[in-house]
Design a protein around this motif. Structure first.
Motif, short mmCIF file in Angstrom:
data_model
loop_
_atom_site.label_atom_id
_atom_site.label_comp_id
_atom_site.label_asym_id
_atom_site.label_seq_id
_atom_site.Cartn_x
_atom_site.Cartn_y
_atom_site.Cartn_z
N ARG A 64 0.83 -1.20 0.00
CA ARG A 64 0.00 0.00 0.00
C ARG A 64 0.87 1.25 0.00
N TYR A 65 1.91 1.23 0.82
CA TYR A 65 2.81 2.38 0.91
C TYR A 65 3.53 2.61 -0.43
N ALA A 66 3.92 1.52 -1.08
CA ALA A 66 4.65 1.64 -2.35
C ALA A 66 3.81 2.32 -3.42
N THR A 71 6.84 7.98 -3.66
CA THR A 71 6.91 8.58 -4.99
C THR A 71 8.06 8.01 -5.83
N LEU A 72 9.07 7.48 -5.17
CA LEU A 72 10.21 6.93 -5.91
C LEU A 72 9.97 5.51 -6.40
N PHE A 73 8.97 4.83 -5.87
CA PHE A 73 8.69 3.45 -6.28
C PHE A 73 8.32 3.40 -7.76
N GLY A 74 7.34 4.20 -8.16
CA GLY A 74 6.94 4.23 -9.56
C GLY A 74 8.03 4.78 -10.46
N LYS A 75 8.74 5.80 -9.97
CA LYS A 75 9.83 6.39 -10.75
C LYS A 75 10.93 5.37 -11.01
N PHE A 77 10.70 2.07 -11.11
CA PHE A 77 10.27 1.06 -12.08
C PHE A 77 10.15 1.65 -13.48
N TYR A 78 9.72 2.90 -13.57
CA TYR A 78 9.65 3.55 -14.88
C TYR A 78 11.03 3.65 -15.51
N ASN A 79 12.02 4.07 -14.72
CA ASN A 79 13.38 4.17 -15.24
C ASN A 79 13.93 2.81 -15.64
N THR A 80 13.62 1.80 -14.83
CA THR A 80 14.10 0.45 -15.14
C THR A 80 13.49 -0.06 -16.44
N HIS A 256 16.58 1.33 -5.62
CA HIS A 256 15.58 1.63 -4.59
C HIS A 256 15.54 0.51 -3.56
N LEU A 257 15.69 -0.71 -4.03
CA LEU A 257 15.75 -1.85 -3.11
C LEU A 257 16.94 -1.72 -2.18
N TYR A 258 18.11 -1.43 -2.75
CA TYR A 258 19.33 -1.32 -1.96
C TYR A 258 19.24 -0.18 -0.94
N ASN A 259 18.77 0.97 -1.39
CA ASN A 259 18.70 2.12 -0.49
C ASN A 259 17.77 1.87 0.68
#
Length: 300
Positions: A64-66, A71-75, A77-80, A256-259
């Motif tokens: 839910r939080y993601a 805000t960086l979650f979607g960003k 995945f978009y970059n990936t 994002h996972l690592y951070n």
């Protein structure tokens, strides 16, 4: 007869004992170092566990939080996905045509094959730092060469519009493994096909697109799946070159996972990120496997 049966039975028991004895170290390593972490990370996905290993079960709160607050979650995945869309087609096409050239009998063939493979086995950190110098805005070799023809080179790593292109170019430098695998597939095509085509008057281009390319599709299929899995885990290059910048334009899901896991101590949230990446890779892999019957052709 009974003695033979007894001997056979004793031999089978000995072989079974030796089998379990020799595979036990690998099996123990797999259970402890692979299977257990996988299952435990799946459990952590539903917790708010931190680096100390303490936390509570919170259900789907991480998901839910993601999707609502992070805000960086979607960003990420978009970059990936943006990286994947640019890198995979170009790497597959480039690997095929380089392998095609390396399959020809030319002078210095061994040198060229080695030259294309070396970047793959060279230290990833060293190669990335080297390309950081190459991409340097004011003193990099790329912009210097462009200046010789009157072109002002871009700020490769400082411009959000071109930074991801720089990451893709760097990644294409290290596709030596795909090239070697593709070369093996091309060399496995029977020469009789080419001889028949030459008798019928087919030129080199026709042979490439009507013989080499169709019969290389099993190798392309393998490279495609392996490259998809690796591309979605892109981490090292953007981490070293740009640290996700500028303005998060190269910030990937693996970063994002690592951070979250190792900088912010949110191991539960990081586990959710890991399984999200796995889910995306799995869905794309299923699509590729399902569609392979329409475009993968085998010799038989």
């Amino acid at each position: 007869m009974k003695k033979e049966k007894r001997k056979r039975s004793a031999m089978e028991k000995r072989e079974a004992r030796n089998f379990y004895l020799y595979t036990a170290p690998w099996l123990a390593g797999f259970l402890v170092l692979t299977l257990y972490p996988i299952l435990y990370s799946f459990y952590l996905m539903f917790t708010n566990t931190d680096l100390t290993g303490t936390g509570q079960f919170i259900g789907f709160e991480n998901l839910r939080y993601a999707f609502t607050d992070d805000t960086l979650f979607g960003k990420a995945f978009y970059n990936t996905i943006r990286y994947v869309v640019m890198f995979i087609p170009s790497s597959i096409i480039l690997a095929f045509f380089i392998a095609l050239l390396l399959s020809k009998r030319i002078k210095g063939l061994g040198f060229f094959r080695t030259a294309f493979y070396i970047p793959y086995i060279t230290s990833g950190v060293a190669v990335t730092i080297l390309w950081g110098w190459i991409f340097q805005k004011d003193f990099g070799i790329i912009n210097y060469l462009l200046s010789l023809i009157g072109v002002q080179g871009p700020n490769w790593l400082g411009d959000k519009k071109v930074a991801m292109f720089a990451i893709v170019i760097l990644s294409l430098w290290t596709i030596g493994n795909n090239i070697i695998i593709m070369l093996a597939g091309i060399q496995d095509i029977p020469q009789s096909y080419y001889e028949s085509a030459q008798i019928d008057g087919a030129g080199a281009i026709c042979q490439t697109f009507y013989i080499t390319l169709p019969l290389s599709t099993p190798t392309i299929y393998f490279n495609l799946i392996v490259t998809v899995i690796a591309a979605f885990q892109i981490f090292q290059q953007p981490m070293i070159l740009t640290n996700g910048g500028p303005l998060n334009s190269t910030y990937t899901a693996a970063m994002h996972l690592y951070n979250n896991g190792f900088l912010y101590g949110k191991m539960g949230y990081a586990s959710m990120m890991a399984w999200s990446i796995f889910a995306v890779i799995m869905m794309i892999t299923v699509v590729i496997v399902s569609s392979s019957k329409h475009w993968v052709f085998y010799d038989e």
